[in-house]
Design a protein around this motif. Structure first.
Motif, mmCIF file in Angstrom:
data_model
loop_
_atom_site.group_PDB
_atom_site.id
_atom_site.type_symbol
_atom_site.label_atom_id
_atom_site.label_comp_id
_atom_site.label_asym_id
_atom_site.label_seq_id
_atom_site.Cartn_x
_atom_site.Cartn_y
_atom_site.Cartn_z
ATOM 1 N N ILE A 198 -13.390 2.088 -1.817
ATOM 2 C CA ILE A 198 -12.152 1.341 -1.580
ATOM 3 C C ILE A 198 -11.547 0.989 -2.937
ATOM 4 O O ILE A 198 -12.226 0.413 -3.795
ATOM 5 N N ARG A 199 -10.263 1.337 -3.116
ATOM 6 C CA ARG A 199 -9.527 0.951 -4.332
ATOM 7 C C ARG A 199 -8.271 0.199 -3.901
ATOM 8 O O ARG A 199 -7.497 0.682 -3.063
ATOM 9 N N THR A 200 -8.061 -0.974 -4.495
ATOM 10 C CA THR A 200 -6.936 -1.816 -4.111
ATOM 11 C C THR A 200 -6.007 -2.159 -5.265
ATOM 12 O O THR A 200 -4.847 -2.507 -5.049
ATOM 13 N N PRO A 215 -5.471 -8.035 -3.074
ATOM 14 C CA PRO A 215 -6.517 -7.503 -2.189
ATOM 15 C C PRO A 215 -7.795 -7.183 -2.958
ATOM 16 O O PRO A 215 -7.794 -6.368 -3.872
ATOM 17 N N ALA A 217 -11.182 -5.476 -3.338
ATOM 18 C CA ALA A 217 -11.854 -4.286 -2.796
ATOM 19 C C ALA A 217 -13.252 -4.606 -2.292
ATOM 20 O O ALA A 217 -13.712 -4.043 -1.291
ATOM 21 N N ALA A 220 -13.002 -6.377 1.065
ATOM 22 C CA ALA A 220 -12.643 -5.384 2.077
ATOM 23 C C ALA A 220 -13.857 -4.533 2.463
ATOM 24 O O ALA A 220 -14.075 -4.230 3.641
ATOM 25 N N ARG A 333 -9.523 -0.498 9.202
ATOM 26 C CA ARG A 333 -8.525 -0.926 8.226
ATOM 27 C C ARG A 333 -8.703 -2.419 7.933
ATOM 28 O O ARG A 333 -7.911 -3.255 8.368
ATOM 29 N N ILE A 337 -6.398 -2.134 4.717
ATOM 30 C CA ILE A 337 -6.802 -1.295 3.585
ATOM 31 C C ILE A 337 -7.597 -0.085 4.084
ATOM 32 O O ILE A 337 -8.508 -0.215 4.908
#
Length: 444
Positions: A198-200, A215, A217, A220, A333, A337
């Motif tokens: 996950i990259r935010t 956000p 990561a 998430a 999601r 995300i």
């Protein structure tokens, strides 16, 4: 009984083999591996076996001991497999006895490799010794020296099927559910790896300035991973097979002891214990990017990566199960995300045939050796060798039993084998030769 006469010498040989620190891990010397290899060959010769060779597989340090006794006319052939290498001793301060000095105490033999798998090595040799190296069946013996660090037999057998050609195979790298309970392992879960990223943000940001809206990561990822299980701890991924387990399993008390579960902590999941650990899926987070608690950082994480291990029902295709997990994670999601989910390695499980002459002979042999009704169990871990051998010789019956038990502390401090279980394993293999010859047409 011939086995009883042989046991003092077999125990002494097991002590000598245990004293050889045959660790195959990187950074350990090769000389002990070669010494263990030579010792096994000497003991096979002492058991009356003449046709013995060493097989060196490209890229592998430890040679494989390959021995064969030709089958009498009309008799079937049995392949017996185990290994002479061991894992490192680890923190020796946790051992009550020196790990590479075999110490006999209270009916057990302590030392690294006693259970995994040098008692199984000597049980094979002992069974051959019962017959002076001329059992009533043909025998092939495969004893390798790198099982613990990437066995060549994870992939090699299909490339040389004639070497492994047999009517039945005994994989002597397992044991009984508990001491005194003869056990056949009849199923193994498959395995698959899945990577999640996950990259935010373009980069980490100060938590005081940006936390609460930027956000994170890592947060998430935590929510994404939490979606895999329900409130009871059952895996909720559609498409993963789970069935009731009807064979032997641990009691709740045994499992808590073996898993070393802290007092007051509940086990995960619902349903039977065997169903949860053997015939159902399990998802474990085996790696997660995060700073160490010894060096925390006040930052909103821009990126997080996790590696998951999926254990698969013995009869479900591992790639199929992996695809189901990838679909599920990709559809989630957390906070809107999206995660990038990548499929890694897979290995299928194993489910034995339970109605052939080998299975019947093994059941009879275990019953005679232990004077108790045999049980069936499964293994939660994969043994790629089993599937590789099955691919090489698909018609051969696969039989998994051995000298160890669930309390043997394999890969842990104070590993031990019970000498009574060791003796019964020798007797079971010798009896299997007789029973299988009779049932498969080689003896009256």
């Amino acid at each position: 009984m011939r086995v009883a006469e042989l046991m003092p010498g077999l125990v002494e040989d097991l002590k000598r083999l245990t004293s050889i620190p045959s660790v195959a891990s990187a950074g350990f010397p090769a000389e002990p591996l070669l010494a263990a290899h030579d010792f096994v060959i000497d003991r096979l010769r002492d058991a009356g076996v003449v046709a013995i060779e060493s097989l060196t597989i490209e890229g592998k340090t430890a040679p494989v001991v390959v021995a064969e006794v030709a089958a009498p006319p009309g008799a079937p052939t049995v392949l017996l497999y185990t290994h002479y290498d061991v894992v490192p001793a680890g923190d020796e301060s946790l051992w009550h006895t020196p790990p590479f000095e075999a110490v006999e105490k209270d009916g057990a033999l302590y030392g690294r490799g006693t259970a995994d798998s040098k008692a199984n090595v000597m049980s094979i040799i002992g069974a051959l010794k019962v017959f002076g190296g001329r059992p009533p069946v043909g025998v092939k013996v495969i004893i390798e020296g790198q099982e613990e660090v990437g066995s060549p037999f994870d992939t090699y057998p299909p490339s040389a099927p004639e070497l492994f050609r047999a009517d039945a195979m005994i994989i002597a790298d397992v044991g009984s559910v508990r001491p005194g309970t003869p056990t056949l392992t009849v199923a193994l879960r498959g395995s698959a790896q899945v990577d999640v990223e996950i990259r935010t943000l373009a980069g980490d940001k100060h938590s005081g300035q940006y936390g609460g809206a930027a956000p994170d990561a890592r947060i998430a990822m935590i929510h994404l991973l939490a979606s895999l299980h329900d409130a009871q701890g059952d895996v909720v991924v559609p498409g993963l097979r789970r069935t009731e387990w009807t064979g032997a399993t641990y009691t709740d008390e045994e499992f808590r002891e073996l898993a070393e579960i802290e007092p007051g902590t509940a086990t995960m999941g619902t349903g039977g214990l065997g169903e949860r650990i053997w015939s159902g899926p399990a998802v474990t987070v085996i790696a997660l990017d995060a700073p160490s608690t010894a060096a925390p950082m006040n930052a909103v994480a821009a990126f997080c990566r996790a590696v998951l291990n999926l254990r698969v029902h013995p009869e479900q295709d591992a790639a199929e199960a992996q695809a189901a997990l990838v679909r599920f994670l990709s559809a989630q999601r957390p906070f809107g995300i999206e995660a990038v989910v990548t499929a890694g390695e897979t290995g299928n499980g194993f489910a034995a045939t339970l109605n052939g002459p080998g299975y019947d002979a093994a059941t009879a042999a275990l019953r005679a050796a232990w004077n108790a009704e045999p049980q069936t169990m499964a293994g939660g871990g994969s043994i790629p060798l089993v599937m590789a051998l099955h691919q090489a010789v698909p018609a051969a019956e696969m039989l998994l039993f051995g000298a160890t038990d669930s309390y043997a502390n394999i890969h842990a401090p104070n590993e031990r084998v019970l000498l009574d279980e060791f003796a019964k394993a020798v007797l079971a293999k010798a009896t299997f030769f007789v029973e299988y010859a009779r049932r498969a047409g080689g003896a009256p």
